[in-house]
Design a protein around this motif. Structure first.
Motif, PDB file in Angstrom:
ATOM      1  N   UNK A  98      37.878 -62.415  66.329  1.00 43.58           N
ATOM      2  CA  UNK A  98      39.180 -61.801  66.063  1.00 43.58           C
ATOM      3  C   UNK A  98      39.154 -60.281  66.149  1.00 43.58           C
ATOM      4  N   UNK A  99      38.047 -59.657  65.807  1.00 39.79           N
ATOM      5  CA  UNK A  99      37.966 -58.197  65.891  1.00 39.79           C
ATOM      6  C   UNK A  99      38.081 -57.738  67.348  1.00 39.79           C
ATOM      7  N   UNK A 100      37.374 -58.405  68.245  1.00 40.16           N
ATOM      8  CA  UNK A 100      37.457 -58.061  69.670  1.00 40.16           C
ATOM      9  C   UNK A 100      38.866 -58.335  70.198  1.00 40.16           C
ATOM     10  N   UNK A 101      39.460 -59.433  69.775  1.00 38.64           N
ATOM     11  CA  UNK A 101      40.806 -59.765  70.229  1.00 38.64           C
ATOM     12  C   UNK A 101      41.820 -58.724  69.747  1.00 38.64           C
ATOM     13  N   UNK A 102      41.669 -58.314  68.493  1.00 39.94           N
ATOM     14  CA  UNK A 102      42.589 -57.294  67.964  1.00 39.94           C
ATOM     15  C   UNK A 102      42.428 -55.972  68.718  1.00 39.94           C
ATOM     16  N   UNK A 103      41.198 -55.648  69.069  1.00 41.62           N
ATOM     17  CA  UNK A 103      40.960 -54.437  69.856  1.00 41.62           C
ATOM     18  C   UNK A 103      41.625 -54.533  71.228  1.00 41.62           C
ATOM     19  N   UNK A 104      41.499 -55.667  71.865  1.00 43.12           N
ATOM     20  CA  UNK A 104      42.140 -55.883  73.161  1.00 43.12           C
ATOM     21  C   UNK A 104      43.658 -55.809  73.009  1.00 43.12           C
ATOM     22  N   UNK A 105      44.168 -56.431  71.970  1.00 49.29           N
ATOM     23  CA  UNK A 105      45.610 -56.375  71.712  1.00 49.29           C
ATOM     24  C   UNK A 105      46.062 -54.917  71.564  1.00 49.29           C
ATOM     25  N   UNK A 106      45.317 -54.125  70.778  1.00 51.46           N
ATOM     26  CA  UNK A 106      45.705 -52.730  70.535  1.00 51.46           C
ATOM     27  C   UNK A 106      45.784 -51.929  71.838  1.00 51.46           C
ATOM     28  N   UNK A 107      44.825 -52.157  72.737  1.00 55.90           N
ATOM     29  CA  UNK A 107      44.816 -51.383  73.981  1.00 55.90           C
ATOM     30  C   UNK A 107      45.797 -51.925  75.020  1.00 55.90           C
ATOM     31  N   UNK A 108      46.088 -53.220  74.982  1.00 52.25           N
ATOM     32  CA  UNK A 108      46.901 -53.827  76.036  1.00 52.25           C
ATOM     33  C   UNK A 108      48.350 -54.134  75.644  1.00 52.25           C
ATOM     34  N   UNK A 109      48.576 -54.516  74.392  1.00 55.98           N
ATOM     35  CA  UNK A 109      49.885 -55.075  74.039  1.00 55.98           C
ATOM     36  C   UNK A 109      50.613 -54.409  72.876  1.00 55.98           C
ATOM     37  N   UNK A 110      49.933 -53.602  72.083  1.00 52.74           N
ATOM     38  CA  UNK A 110      50.547 -53.052  70.870  1.00 52.74           C
ATOM     39  C   UNK A 110      51.838 -52.291  71.166  1.00 52.74           C
ATOM     40  N   UNK A 111      51.903 -51.626  72.300  1.00 57.24           N
ATOM     41  CA  UNK A 111      53.086 -50.828  72.636  1.00 57.24           C
ATOM     42  C   UNK A 111      54.212 -51.663  73.236  1.00 57.24           C
ATOM     43  N   UNK A 112      54.003 -52.959  73.405  1.00 60.78           N
ATOM     44  CA  UNK A 112      55.045 -53.814  73.989  1.00 60.78           C
ATOM     45  C   UNK A 112      56.104 -54.220  72.977  1.00 60.78           C
ATOM     46  N   UNK A 113      55.799 -54.028  71.697  1.00 62.15           N
ATOM     47  CA  UNK A 113      56.723 -54.451  70.655  1.00 62.15           C
ATOM     48  C   UNK A 113      56.430 -55.848  70.129  1.00 62.15           C
ATOM     49  N   UNK A 114      55.519 -56.544  70.778  1.00 64.89           N
ATOM     50  CA  UNK A 114      55.131 -57.876  70.300  1.00 64.89           C
ATOM     51  C   UNK A 114      53.977 -57.729  69.316  1.00 64.89           C
ATOM     52  N   UNK A 115      53.949 -58.579  68.313  1.00 60.80           N
ATOM     53  CA  UNK A 115      52.917 -58.534  67.288  1.00 60.80           C
ATOM     54  C   UNK A 115      51.657 -59.267  67.732  1.00 60.80           C
ATOM     55  N   UNK A 116      50.544 -58.895  67.103  1.00 59.95           N
ATOM     56  CA  UNK A 116      49.270 -59.564  67.399  1.00 59.95           C
ATOM     57  C   UNK A 116      49.408 -61.077  67.216  1.00 59.95           C
ATOM     58  N   UNK A 117      50.121 -61.489  66.180  1.00 56.02           N
ATOM     59  CA  UNK A 117      50.279 -62.919  65.899  1.00 56.02           C
ATOM     60  C   UNK A 117      50.947 -63.675  67.046  1.00 56.02           C
ATOM     61  N   UNK A 118      51.690 -62.970  67.880  1.00 55.46           N
ATOM     62  CA  UNK A 118      52.315 -63.612  69.040  1.00 55.46           C
ATOM     63  C   UNK A 118      51.305 -63.833  70.172  1.00 55.46           C
ATOM     64  N   UNK A 119      50.237 -63.047  70.178  1.00 57.88           N
ATOM     65  CA  UNK A 119      49.187 -63.193  71.189  1.00 57.88           C
ATOM     66  C   UNK A 119      48.006 -64.015  70.694  1.00 57.88           C
ATOM     67  N   UNK A 120      47.874 -64.141  69.393  1.00 65.05           N
ATOM     68  CA  UNK A 120      46.723 -64.847  68.836  1.00 65.05           C
ATOM     69  C   UNK A 120      46.547 -66.258  69.420  1.00 65.05           C
TER      70      UNK A 120
END
Length: 180
Positions: A98-120
């Motif tokens: 989950x730590x690696x996934x959250x890091x990937x989310x932060x760099x790739x998707x955080x600015x899209x407006x979608x939450x991490x829980x939507x990508x989990x």
């Protein structure tokens, strides 16, 4: 009668094939037929059918053919715990990624407006694919069409194009961890 089967993911098609041989009722179609006849839903105060009413019900539907009577739903099993999205099942050891996934989310998707829980669920799906022995010798090009088909069948709330990079990241991340 309701029949449930607990099976490994790789056996689902075989189980569905066996169950389909016995003319299963598609409950969604049957409920729609009842609604058209005036049924509103479960009524705790309703009296049970008499034997005559049950026989009439059986006779009414005996000649009808229903398609898609076998439905497959993932079951949460003892070694799994529910994901944050609720319907998917998570292996107990998945948290180490989950730590690696959250890091990937932060760099790739955080600015899209979608939450991490939507990508989990997409990250978890990549994990599931990586641990599925059917795909152990696949590269991404070979895997993607099957992964897409399965995702789109089971996740109507998101499109493959939205989440495929998260699935791939997880699949490749775990692939490297499994090899190394």
């Amino acid at each position: 009668a309701l029949v449930t089967v607990t099976a490994e993911e790789m056996e689902i098609d075989r189980v569905n094939s066996i169950l389909s041989r016995f003319n299963p009722v598609n409950v969604k179609q049957r409920a729609e037929t009842w609604r058209q006849a005036g049924w509103k839903g479960y009524d705790a105060s309703a009296k049970p059918y008499t034997a005559k009413q049950s026989a009439a019900e059986r006779a009414q539907y005996q000649s009808q053919t229903y398609s898609g009577g076998v439905q497959s739903y993932p079951r949460i099993h003892d070694s799994m715990k529910p994901s944050l999205m609720g319907s998917a099942a998570r292996p107990a050891d998945i948290d180490r990624y989950s730590s690696a996934w959250r890091g990937h989310y932060q760099t790739q998707y955080a600015k899209t407006g979608m939450k991490y829980e939507q990508y989990q669920p997409a990250y978890e799906y990549g994990y599931t694919l990586r641990n599925d022995t059917r795909y152990s010798d696949y590269d991404w090009t070979r895997l993607e069409p099957e992964a897409r088909r399965t995702w789109e069948q089971n996740h109507t709330g998101s499109t493959w194009d939205q989440i495929k990079d998260a699935v791939r990241y997880s699949w490749e991340n775990i692939k490297a961890a499994v090899r190394g």
